[in-house]
Motif scaffolding. Structure first.
Motif, PDB file in Angstrom:
ATOM      1  N   ARG A  64       0.841  -1.200   0.000  1.00 32.42           N
ATOM      2  CA  ARG A  64       0.000   0.000   0.000  1.00 32.42           C
ATOM      3  C   ARG A  64       0.874   1.248   0.000  1.00 32.42           C
ATOM      4  NH1 ARG A  64      -5.059  -0.007   3.689  1.00 32.42           N
ATOM      5  NH2 ARG A  64      -5.180   1.809   2.372  1.00 32.42           N
ATOM      6  N   SER A  65       0.292   2.346  -0.438  1.00 32.89           N
ATOM      7  CA  SER A  65       0.979   3.626  -0.350  1.00 32.89           C
ATOM      8  C   SER A  65       0.231   4.493   0.652  1.00 32.89           C
ATOM      9  CB  SER A  65       1.036   4.309  -1.721  1.00 32.89           C
ATOM     10  OG  SER A  65      -0.226   4.829  -2.051  1.00 32.89           O
ATOM     11  N   PRO A  66       0.839   5.568   1.154  1.00 30.28           N
ATOM     12  CA  PRO A  66       0.159   6.420   2.127  1.00 30.28           C
ATOM     13  C   PRO A  66      -1.118   7.051   1.575  1.00 30.28           C
ATOM     14  CG  PRO A  66       2.481   6.963   2.057  1.00 30.28           C
ATOM     15  CD  PRO A  66       2.225   6.003   0.946  1.00 30.28           C
ATOM     16  N   GLY A  67      -1.245   7.173   0.265  1.00 30.69           N
ATOM     17  CA  GLY A  67      -2.411   7.824  -0.319  1.00 30.69           C
ATOM     18  C   GLY A  67      -3.532   6.886  -0.709  1.00 30.69           C
ATOM     19  N   ASP A  68      -3.360   5.599  -0.510  1.00 32.19           N
ATOM     20  CA  ASP A  68      -4.423   4.652  -0.880  1.00 32.19           C
ATOM     21  C   ASP A  68      -5.686   4.941  -0.075  1.00 32.19           C
ATOM     22  OD1 ASP A  68      -2.764   3.451  -2.635  1.00 32.19           O
ATOM     23  OD2 ASP A  68      -2.445   1.627  -1.468  1.00 32.19           O
ATOM     24  N   GLY A  69      -6.813   4.978  -0.771  1.00 26.01           N
ATOM     25  CA  GLY A  69      -8.082   5.200  -0.093  1.00 26.01           C
ATOM     26  C   GLY A  69      -8.465   6.657   0.021  1.00 26.01           C
ATOM     27  N   HIS A  70      -7.613   7.560  -0.425  1.00 32.14           N
ATOM     28  CA  HIS A  70      -7.904   8.993  -0.376  1.00 32.14           C
ATOM     29  C   HIS A  70      -8.214   9.486  -1.790  1.00 32.14           C
ATOM     30  CE1 HIS A  70      -6.657   9.584   3.763  1.00 32.14           C
ATOM     31  NE2 HIS A  70      -5.647   8.778   3.508  1.00 32.14           N
ATOM     32  N   THR A  71      -9.127  10.432  -1.881  1.00 32.75           N
ATOM     33  CA  THR A  71      -9.438  11.025  -3.177  1.00 32.75           C
ATOM     34  C   THR A  71      -8.779  12.399  -3.281  1.00 32.75           C
ATOM     35  OG1 THR A  71     -11.458  11.983  -2.295  1.00 32.75           O
ATOM     36  CG2 THR A  71     -11.648   9.824  -3.320  1.00 32.75           C
ATOM     37  N   ALA A  72      -8.592  12.843  -4.512  1.00 35.53           N
ATOM     38  CA  ALA A  72      -7.963  14.138  -4.735  1.00 35.53           C
ATOM     39  C   ALA A  72      -8.925  15.254  -4.347  1.00 35.53           C
ATOM     40  CB  ALA A  72      -7.563  14.280  -6.186  1.00 35.53           C
ATOM     41  N   ASN A  73      -8.394  16.393  -3.909  1.00 34.21           N
ATOM     42  CA  ASN A  73      -9.214  17.540  -3.560  1.00 34.21           C
ATOM     43  C   ASN A  73      -9.821  18.197  -4.812  1.00 34.21           C
ATOM     44  OD1 ASN A  73      -8.745  17.264  -0.867  1.00 34.21           O
ATOM     45  ND2 ASN A  73      -7.009  18.682  -0.840  1.00 34.21           N
ATOM     46  N   ALA A  74      -9.031  18.301  -5.849  1.00 34.66           N
ATOM     47  CA  ALA A  74      -9.504  18.910  -7.106  1.00 34.66           C
ATOM     48  C   ALA A  74      -9.022  18.041  -8.253  1.00 34.66           C
ATOM     49  CB  ALA A  74      -8.965  20.317  -7.244  1.00 34.66           C
ATOM     50  N   ARG A  75      -9.876  17.847  -9.222  1.00 30.55           N
ATOM     51  CA  ARG A  75      -9.477  17.046 -10.377  1.00 30.55           C
ATOM     52  C   ARG A  75      -8.745  17.905 -11.379  1.00 30.55           C
ATOM     53  NH1 ARG A  75     -13.538  12.269 -10.755  1.00 30.55           N
ATOM     54  NH2 ARG A  75     -14.166  12.311  -8.592  1.00 30.55           N
ATOM     55  N   ALA A  76      -7.755  17.339 -11.960  1.00 36.59           N
ATOM     56  CA  ALA A  76      -6.950  18.100 -12.925  1.00 36.59           C
ATOM     57  C   ALA A  76      -7.567  18.073 -14.298  1.00 36.59           C
ATOM     58  CB  ALA A  76      -5.545  17.517 -12.994  1.00 36.59           C
TER      59      ALA A  76
END
Length: 76
Positions: A64-76
């Motif tokens: 796993r990575s530290p960002g797994d399960g998190h969504t981005a704040n703004a889509r690019a």
């Protein structure tokens, strides 16, 4: 003797003031003997390993990575 008084006496001795004495050269009452530098370094390394290496190693072993399960704040 409080720590502030201890420091003030050391400073007055350094400045060469007339009322300076050598009580600041004696250990503070109730203070434990300082731990050796080797034990302090080992304790610091263990604290670092528990705080940073352990979680990192656990994520690596699980894939796993530290960002797994998190969504981005703004889509690019």
């Amino acid at each position: 003797m409080t720590y502030r008084r201890y420091v003030a006496l050391a400073d007055s001795r350094t400045e060469g003031l007339a009322d300076a004495d050598d009580t600041w050269t004696r250990p503070l009452a109730g203070s434990a003997a300082p731990a050796s530098a080797g034990w302090r370094a080992a304790a610091g390394a263990l604290r670092w390993a528990a705080a940073f290496l352990g979680p990192w190693l656990g994520r690596r072993l699980r894939g796993r990575s530290p960002g797994d399960g998190h969504t981005a704040n703004a889509r690019a």
